[in-house]
Design an enzyme around this catalytic site. Structure first.
Site, PDB file in Angstrom:
ATOM      1  CG  LEU A  65      12.601  64.054  65.399  1.00  0.00           C
ATOM      2  CD1 LEU A  65      11.859  63.012  66.209  1.00  0.00           C
ATOM      3  CD2 LEU A  65      14.091  64.002  65.684  1.00  0.00           C
ATOM      4  N   PRO A  66      13.159  63.774  60.897  1.00  0.00           N
ATOM      5  CG  PRO A  66      15.027  62.614  60.103  1.00  0.00           C
ATOM      6  CD  PRO A  66      14.328  63.013  61.365  1.00  0.00           C
ATOM      7  CB  THR A  96       6.899  67.724  57.198  1.00  0.00           C
ATOM      8  OG1 THR A  96       7.145  69.125  57.288  1.00  0.00           O
ATOM      9  CG2 THR A  96       5.770  67.464  56.217  1.00  0.00           C
ATOM     10  CE  LYS A 171       5.428  71.301  55.239  1.00  0.00           C
ATOM     11  NZ  LYS A 171       6.359  72.381  55.058  1.00  0.00           N
ATOM     12  CE  LYS A 246       8.797  64.160  55.378  1.00  0.00           C
ATOM     13  NZ  LYS A 246       9.494  64.817  56.481  1.00  0.00           N
TER      14      LYS A 246
HETATM   15  P1  NAD Z   1      17.569  66.940  58.725  1.00  0.00           P
HETATM   16  O1  NAD Z   1      17.679  65.553  58.198  1.00  0.00           O
HETATM   17  O2  NAD Z   1      18.601  67.961  58.349  1.00  0.00           O
HETATM   18  O3  NAD Z   1      17.542  66.890  60.338  1.00  0.00           O
HETATM   19  C1  NAD Z   1      16.922  65.888  61.109  1.00  0.00           C
HETATM   20  C2  NAD Z   1      17.763  65.692  62.371  1.00  0.00           C
HETATM   21  O4  NAD Z   1      17.085  64.793  63.246  1.00  0.00           O
HETATM   22  C3  NAD Z   1      19.140  65.082  62.098  1.00  0.00           C
HETATM   23  O5  NAD Z   1      20.154  65.909  62.643  1.00  0.00           O
HETATM   24  C4  NAD Z   1      19.073  63.706  62.792  1.00  0.00           C
HETATM   25  O6  NAD Z   1      20.320  63.282  63.315  1.00  0.00           O
HETATM   26  C5  NAD Z   1      18.063  63.979  63.885  1.00  0.00           C
HETATM   27  N1  NAD Z   1      17.408  62.790  64.430  1.00  0.00           N
HETATM   28  C6  NAD Z   1      16.781  61.781  63.774  1.00  0.00           C
HETATM   29  N2  NAD Z   1      16.272  60.897  64.645  1.00  0.00           N
HETATM   30  C7  NAD Z   1      16.585  61.352  65.896  1.00  0.00           C
HETATM   31  C8  NAD Z   1      16.344  60.867  67.218  1.00  0.00           C
HETATM   32  N3  NAD Z   1      15.669  59.743  67.448  1.00  0.00           N
HETATM   33  N4  NAD Z   1      16.827  61.591  68.263  1.00  0.00           N
HETATM   34  C9  NAD Z   1      17.508  62.747  68.053  1.00  0.00           C
HETATM   35  N5  NAD Z   1      17.778  63.253  66.822  1.00  0.00           N
HETATM   36  C10 NAD Z   1      17.316  62.559  65.753  1.00  0.00           C
HETATM   37  O7  NAD Z   1      16.115  67.440  58.343  1.00  0.00           O
HETATM   38  P2  NAD Z   1      15.582  68.972  58.254  1.00  0.00           P
HETATM   39  O8  NAD Z   1      15.840  69.509  56.894  1.00  0.00           O
HETATM   40  O9  NAD Z   1      16.040  69.708  59.458  1.00  0.00           O
HETATM   41  O10 NAD Z   1      13.994  68.714  58.332  1.00  0.00           O
HETATM   42  C11 NAD Z   1      13.354  68.335  59.545  1.00  0.00           C
HETATM   43  C12 NAD Z   1      11.869  68.240  59.297  1.00  0.00           C
HETATM   44  O11 NAD Z   1      11.385  69.513  58.837  1.00  0.00           O
HETATM   45  C13 NAD Z   1      11.467  67.223  58.222  1.00  0.00           C
HETATM   46  O12 NAD Z   1      10.295  66.570  58.625  1.00  0.00           O
HETATM   47  C14 NAD Z   1      11.242  68.090  56.983  1.00  0.00           C
HETATM   48  O13 NAD Z   1      10.324  67.512  56.078  1.00  0.00           O
HETATM   49  C15 NAD Z   1      10.699  69.361  57.601  1.00  0.00           C
HETATM   50  N6  NAD Z   1      10.922  70.587  56.809  1.00  0.00           N
HETATM   51  C16 NAD Z   1      12.113  70.824  56.227  1.00  0.00           C
HETATM   52  C17 NAD Z   1      12.299  71.996  55.474  1.00  0.00           C
HETATM   53  C18 NAD Z   1      13.624  72.289  54.810  1.00  0.00           C
HETATM   54  O14 NAD Z   1      13.678  73.199  53.963  1.00  0.00           O
HETATM   55  N7  NAD Z   1      14.709  71.600  55.161  1.00  0.00           N
HETATM   56  C19 NAD Z   1      11.251  72.920  55.345  1.00  0.00           C
HETATM   57  C20 NAD Z   1      10.034  72.671  55.983  1.00  0.00           C
HETATM   58  C21 NAD Z   1       9.885  71.487  56.723  1.00  0.00           C
END
Ligand code: NAD
Length: 294
Positions: A65-66, A96, A171, A246
């Protein structure tokens, strides 16, 4: 094989869940955005109408999740995952988030006799697709041993950092260091270029000298030194400035709580905040090199 509920199928969660299907697990997915589920369902996952529907019948629950508020909202409270889970459920939150929330949620799960790991990842969307993520886990050793078997379907290096919240601490430490050596690498390369040095030659020299570091070796921020790096591809992410910001924010919040001195991380956060405000939030984080070009 595990019966997995996978919740949160964004840029990272989608390909991670797909890799678990490929590994032979039975995966049921849920996301607030209906379309986010389609790609994983097309690869053989089941679709749930709600998070609690995904939870029913699962022995393992993974969330991606975000931010902390989304994790706390989903796990805690009378209608949350922890309250509704059956005995023996293992939770792994790969988002994260701040270590305090990770600790709070992990301890709430433990108080109900459930296993929980905070398991944030290193590696971006490409590593999620390739199944080569690194996982940094916090929780007890029994939960880690069980969780590792599932995480192996999505990643290569899986570490046990300590108790609840320790994965998130690992992390933020790692990403704070990444920001610092990316900025340092960028300013060194630009200083050389300002003196007429060829950045390719300077990179080669530093790679074989004491300035060698991960950013220089794998992610050169100067355009056209490394053909596959975002710098040679108009700084298309990669790892976006807003995500680095972030992570640096989480590190700074933690430094206040723990009264840690983090001058380099603090400066890195300021530089990324300023760079982000100038319309660069969605560019690759190595584009910070442009701050040193004038
Ligand atoms: P994203 O915004 O693409 O995806 C998050 C998903 O969670 C969305 O599809 C949203 O609809 C869903 N969501 C939110 N609340 C919800 C709920 N209550 N129930 C069900 N679904 C829900 O984000 P991302 O890029 O996939 O990143 C996810 C996590 O991973 C974050 O914490 C980010 O910091 C971490 N991260 C991302 C990356 C990257 O390169 N994108 C790398 C390492 C870590």
């Amino acid at each position: 094989m595990a019966k997995i509920a996978f919740i949160g199928l964004g840029n990272m969660g989608g390909p991670m869940a797909a890799n678990l299907v490929k590994s032979g697990h039975q995966v049921t997915v849920f996301d607030l955005v209906d379309a986010a589920m389609d790609a994983v369902v097309a690869q053989g996952a089941n679709k749930a109408a709600t998070a609690l529907e995904a939870l029913a019948g699962a022995d393992t629950v993974i969330t991606m999740l975000p931010a902390g508020k989304h994790v706390a909202g989903l796990y805690l409270g009378d209608g949350g995952l922890i309250a509704k889970a059956s005995t023996g459920t293992l939770f792994m939150d790969c988002s994260t988030i701040d270590a305090d929330t990770a600790k709070r949620v992990g301890e709430a799960a433990a108080a109900k006799g459930l296993q929980m790991l905070d398991a944030p990842v290193s590696g971006g969307v490409k590593a999620a697709q390739a199944g080569t993520l690194a996982f940094m886990c916090g929780g007890d050793a029994v939960a880690f041993a069980r969780g590792k078997l599932v995480l192996e379907g999505m990643g290569k290096n899986i570490f046990h950092a300590g108790d609840h919240g320790a994965g998130q601490i690992a992390k933020i430490c790692n990403n704070m260091l990444l920001a610092v050596h990316m900025i340092g690498t960028a300013e060194a390369l630009q200083l050389g270029a300002n003196n007429g040095l060829d950045p390719r030659v300077l990179s080669e020299i530093m790679l074989n000298s004491s300035g060698k570091n991960w950013s220089l070796e794998n992610y050169n921020p100067y355009p056209d030194v490394m053909p596959t790096a975002p710098a040679s591809n108009e700084y298309k992410p990669g790892f976006m400035v807003q995500l680095m910001l972030k992570d640096l924010g989480l590190a700074m919040e933690n430094s206040l709580v723990t009264q840690s001195s983090v001058p380099m991380g603090s400066l890195a956060r300021s530089l990324y905040a300023s760079f982000s405000q100038k319309g660069n939030a969605q560019r690759d984080f190595s584009a910070i090199l442009e701050m040193f070009q004038s």
